[in-house]
Structure formats: structure tokens, C-alpha cells
Design a protein around this motif. Structure first.
Motif, mmCIF file in Angstrom:
data_model
loop_
_atom_site.group_PDB
_atom_site.id
_atom_site.type_symbol
_atom_site.label_atom_id
_atom_site.label_comp_id
_atom_site.label_asym_id
_atom_site.label_seq_id
_atom_site.Cartn_x
_atom_site.Cartn_y
_atom_site.Cartn_z
ATOM 1 N N ILE A 5 -4.875 16.324 1.763
ATOM 2 C CA ILE A 5 -3.798 15.180 1.769
ATOM 3 C C ILE A 5 -4.728 14.039 1.067
ATOM 4 O O ILE A 5 -5.882 13.402 1.598
ATOM 5 N N GLN A 6 -4.075 13.215 0.154
ATOM 6 C CA GLN A 6 -4.262 12.218 -0.224
ATOM 7 C C GLN A 6 -3.603 10.967 0.727
ATOM 8 O O GLN A 6 -2.497 10.802 0.514
ATOM 9 N N LEU A 43 -6.926 0.930 8.846
ATOM 10 C CA LEU A 43 -8.166 0.241 8.351
ATOM 11 C C LEU A 43 -7.836 -0.392 7.091
ATOM 12 O O LEU A 43 -8.108 -1.555 6.739
ATOM 13 N N THR A 44 -7.170 0.363 6.050
ATOM 14 C CA THR A 44 -6.856 -0.236 4.832
ATOM 15 C C THR A 44 -5.828 -1.196 4.864
ATOM 16 O O THR A 44 -5.962 -2.206 4.416
ATOM 17 N N ILE A 45 -4.615 -1.065 5.834
ATOM 18 C CA ILE A 45 -3.635 -2.084 6.007
ATOM 19 C C ILE A 45 -4.302 -3.229 6.665
ATOM 20 O O ILE A 45 -4.003 -4.478 6.127
ATOM 21 N N ILE A 78 0.862 -1.162 0.041
ATOM 22 C CA ILE A 78 0.030 -0.110 -0.123
ATOM 23 C C ILE A 78 0.931 1.254 -0.018
ATOM 24 O O ILE A 78 1.892 1.163 0.698
ATOM 25 N N ILE A 79 0.761 2.172 -0.820
ATOM 26 C CA ILE A 79 1.653 3.388 -1.133
ATOM 27 C C ILE A 79 0.757 4.343 -0.355
ATOM 28 O O ILE A 79 -0.197 4.858 -0.600
ATOM 29 N N THR A 80 1.567 4.932 1.130
ATOM 30 C CA THR A 80 0.642 5.989 1.798
ATOM 31 C C THR A 80 1.492 7.137 1.894
ATOM 32 O O THR A 80 2.701 7.008 1.733
ATOM 33 N N ASP A 81 0.783 8.200 2.042
ATOM 34 C CA ASP A 81 1.548 9.663 2.287
ATOM 35 C C ASP A 81 2.329 9.778 3.546
ATOM 36 O O ASP A 81 2.000 9.319 4.697
ATOM 37 N N ASP A 129 -6.797 10.419 8.914
ATOM 38 C CA ASP A 129 -5.767 9.866 8.242
ATOM 39 C C ASP A 129 -5.138 8.661 8.706
ATOM 40 O O ASP A 129 -5.023 7.482 8.103
ATOM 41 N N GLU A 130 -5.183 8.701 10.281
ATOM 42 C CA GLU A 130 -4.365 7.506 10.761
ATOM 43 C C GLU A 130 -5.610 6.430 10.648
ATOM 44 O O GLU A 130 -5.186 5.172 10.323
#
Ligand code: URA
Length: 432
Positions: free
Chosen positions: A424-425, A273-275, A235-238, A267-268
Motif C-alpha cells: 500500500i502507498q 508523523l506526516t500530518i 495530505i492525500i492518504t490511503d 501505516d499509522e
């Protein structure tokens, strides 16, 4: 075989064989190849690159340089996650209990912080009694019984990577995709996981400065994982801006507790949750990402996630009362507010500078030998997109140092205030 011929071959941009890579890696680890030849080899790799087969062979050579953890005694698909390093990155603290509460075994090996980035092991050690050195038996028993355990990266795991990483640090060869990919993947493979979720950070606080570079690193690691029979997703995160509001050790534990109670910042919570959802899918609990995401959200809402965190702290020997009473965590003596010098919106918070300021306050190490102050850190009172007025606190420094002018200056410089509002993305891409 001679090291000079291997360096020459790579310098000319030719692909190396598995035997040649192993000769260089094992020879250097045993002290038979000197630093100056390994430095020349690393610089040749830096400029000429490596193909996937070479990177996979280099990864295996690192793995074979030391011990490997055998997790076969643990039932089910063992999942692990790894972040390429960031500021305010407390995602592991959140996803371990979250994914374990689904019954998926999470066997986590983590590192300590160095420089401007923090480490999960240091953060957890700010909880009184929390043990991060477990015997293999304790580690395996905890994963089997409670579905979660964490240990520090100790012992004889990938010694080749340890020695080469230290050399890369002083020869300006850290930011090379083949070298980062083989370094990270070797540690994940040696530590025994069946499935790996990689959090590849992108931005000024990360090794990869652009999304294209991060995508290339992610693709390389995912392909290596697959070549070595590990289910892998990146996962590419900011990491242009720090994650969440807290940076440090004890204060990141406080914030992770808030996320698991359902009071986390957007953001957190989104990144965690995505990871966790990808870990849940790889671990076989769900077929679809969306289904996993919704389920994990309801696990937080139901209170099950925070109960699992309490259990996690307890089984690792820590005082689980901290979850309900965060005053039990270390607190700094001084709290210094940094004030806005102009009106406007927070446009950008430079992650690397916030990490450096936190380190100067005592939260991080400049060298491996430094000790850290668990109570030190920074609270970001304002985040990107927030409106600020002159004189309002943009961040608060927590420290036990009476004087911290250098840290204050760096923290102040990290904030860019503008008349334009920015967003922010959080997630830039998923590579599978
Ligand atoms: N983290 C690692 O473990 N290795 C690298 O090369 C970079 C980040």
C-alpha cells in the motif's frame, strides 16, 4: 430576490454572486426557504459545480450563519487538523499530544462518528471521566497552559452546514467537491484555527474514490483556506484499507497509545508523523518538513509523547492510568475469530466493509440517535501483504452481542486473499 431564479441560474451553469449564495443559505437556515427548493439548488450545484469564488462565498455564508470561536486570547499560531473520514482513523489521538509537546497550540474541534466512519469524540469518551464538553474558558485555558484541548462540535457553530448536510445525506448530494469543501472549511474557520492540515482520504472507504478526485478536493480546500487567510496544507492518504490493526473506540485508544510509545504499525505511524510534521511546520516550530519528522520521531522514542498523552487525558478529566494499564479501558464479553478460507496473501481489506461490520457489532451509529458500545470493534490480525493459511485468524470481532452473524459475514467479505502479494502507498500526494 427569489430562490427559483437562483436555482435557474445555477441550473444553466452560471456563477452566483455572494448575495445570491447568502440569500439561499441564510434563508434555508432560518426556515424561510423550503427543503424542496434547497434540494433542487444542491442538485444544480452537484451537476454544474461552483468556481473558487462561489465556494469561498458559500464557506463564509456557512460561517456567518452561527457563532465563531475567538481564539485570539491564545498565544502563538493555533493549528488544527481535519480528516475527511475513514476507518480505523485514530490519527487525531496521536497528533494532538505529539504536536503539543513541541509547544505549538493545538485547539481541536472534533465530531462524532456516523455510519461506517468513526469519530474522535466517541473514541476519547471510552476513557473513564474524559470530558469533551468544555466551556470556552476551559478550552482556551487548557490550550494556553498545556498547548492542547479538544471539544465536541456543539452549540451554534455553522448551523447552516448542519441543516444542509442533513439534507445532502438524503438527496444524494454528499459527494460533491464544492459542497464538501465549503462544509469542511466553514467548520475549521468558525472554530478559530490560524493553520489547518487536512487529511483527505482516498479509496473505497472514503468519499473520494480516486486520487484525481481527492487531489481536486484537496486543491479546492487549500485555495479556500488561503483566500480566507488560513495557512492550509492537504495530505492525500490511503483509505482503501483501514488504518492500523484496530477499529472501534476503546481499541483505537489502545492502538494510539502503542503508536505514542513507539510500537505503532508502519501505516499509522507514517501517516501520523506526516500530518504532525506539517502541523509543526505551519505552527512555526520548524522550517523544513524533514527536520520536523525526525524531531517528532525522537519525541516518541524519548517517551515525551506518551507523557504528553497522559497529561492530555488528565486535563480533560479522564483517568490517565489507562495509558499504563490498558485493562482499565472497556472490554467486550465476546471475541470471535474470523478464519481464512484459503492460503495466500492478504491482497486488500475493504475499509468500508470493516467499518460497517464494526458498526454492526455496536461500535458505530446507524442513525444519529443510536448509542454506541465503546468496547465493540475489530482487530485486524492480518494486514495487506501478510501471508495467511487456511484456518488462521484474519480478524477478531469484539462485541457484547451474543449473536453477530451479519457482522461476521461482512468482515469475512472485506478480506481478499490472493497468491499475489500487494503493498500500500500510504501517502498519495501533498497539496499546498
Ligand atoms: N465531512 C464534512 O464535514 N462535510 C462533508 O460534506 C463531508 C465530510
Amino acid at each position: 430576490m427569489r430562490m427559483v431564479d437562483i436555482i435557474q441560474k445555477k441550473k444553466q451553469g452560471e456563477a452566483l454572486t455572494a448575495l445570491e449564495i447568502d440569500f439561499a443559505v441564510q434563508g434555508y437556515t432560518k426556515g424561510e426557504i423550503p427543503d424542496y427548493q434547497m434540494s433542487a439548488f444542491l442538485m444544480a450545484v452537484y451537476f454544474k459545480g461552483m468556481n473558487k469564488e462561489e465556494i469561498s462565498n458559500m464557506t463564509l455564508s456557512f460561517v456567518n450563519s452561527g457563532d465563531q470561536v475567538d481564539l485570539s486570547a491564545i498565544e502563538g499560531i493555533k493549528v488544527d487538523k481535519h480528516s475527511t473520514g475513514g476507518v480505523g482513523d485514530k490519527i487525531s489521538l496521536i497528533v494532538i499530544p505529539l504536536v503539543a509537546s513541541l509547544g505549538i497550540p493545538v485547539a481541536k474541534m472534533s465530531g462524532r462518528g456516523l455510519g461506517h466512519t468513526g469519530g474522535t469524540i466517541d473514541k476519547l469518551e471510552s476513557i473513564e471521566g474524559f470530558k469533551t464538553e468544555l466551556t470556552s474558558e476551559e478550552f482556551i485555558n487548557n490550550v494556553n497552559k498545556y498547548k492542547m484541548a479538544i471539544v465536541g462540535q456543539s452549540g451554534n457553530l455553522t448551523p447552516a452546514d448542519k441543516k444542509i448536510y442533513a439534507l445532502r445525506d438524503v438527496t444524494a448530494t454528499v459527494d460533491s467537491i464544492p459542497l464538501i469543501a465549503s462544509s469542511i472549511m466553514s467548520k475549521k474557520i468558525a472554530s478559530g484555527a490560524d493553520a489547518i492540515v487536512l487529511d483527505v482520504k482516498v479509496g473505497d472507504g472514503a468519499f473520494m474514490k480516486t486520487v484525481d478526485e481527492a487531489r481536486e478536493l484537496a486543491r479546492t480546500m487549500v485555495d479556500i483556506g488561503k483566500m480566507l487567510n488560513r495557512k492550509t496544507v492537504a495530505i492525500i492518504t490511503d483509505m482503501n484499507n483501514p488504518l492500523g490493526h484496530e477499529v472501534g473506540n476503546a481499541n483505537e485508544i489502545r492502538e494510539a497509545i502503542e503508536v505514542l510509545k513507539g510500537h505503532g504499525s508502519e501505516d499509522e505511524t507514517t501517516v501520523a508523523l506526516t500530518i504532525a510534521s506539517h502541523m509543526a511546520v505551519l505552527g512555526g516550530a520548524f522550517n523544513e518538513f524533514e527536520e520536523a519528522y525526525k524531531n517528532l520521531e525522537s519525541i516518541i522514542k524519548s517517551g515525551k509523547a506518551i507523557e504528553k498523552l497522559k497529561e492530555f487525558v488528565k486535563i480533560q478529566g479522564g483517568n490517565s492510568e489507562v495509558v499504563e494499564n490498558m485493562d482499565l479501558l472497556p472490554k467486550a464479553k465476546y471475541h470471535i475469530e474470523v478464519k481464512a478460507k484459503e492460503d495466500g496473501y492478504v491482497y486488500h481489506i475493504e475499509a468500508e466493509k470493516i467499518g460497517i461490520a464494526a458498526m454492526l457489532l455496536g461500535a458505530g451509529r446507524k442513525t444519529k440517535e443510536d448509542s454506541i458500545d465503546f468496547a465493540a470493534g475489530i482487530t485486524l490480525n492480518k494486514k495487506v501483504g501478510d501471508k495467511v493459511s487456511v484456518g488462521e485468524a484474519i480478524c477478531t470481532l469484539h462485541t457484547n452481542f451474543e449473536v453477530c452473524e451479519d457482522a461476521k459475514k461482512v468482515a469475512e467479505e472485506a478480506f481478499y486473499i490472493s497468491d499475489k502479494c500487494n503493498t500500500i502507498q500510504y501517502i498519495h500526494d501533498i497539496v499546498m
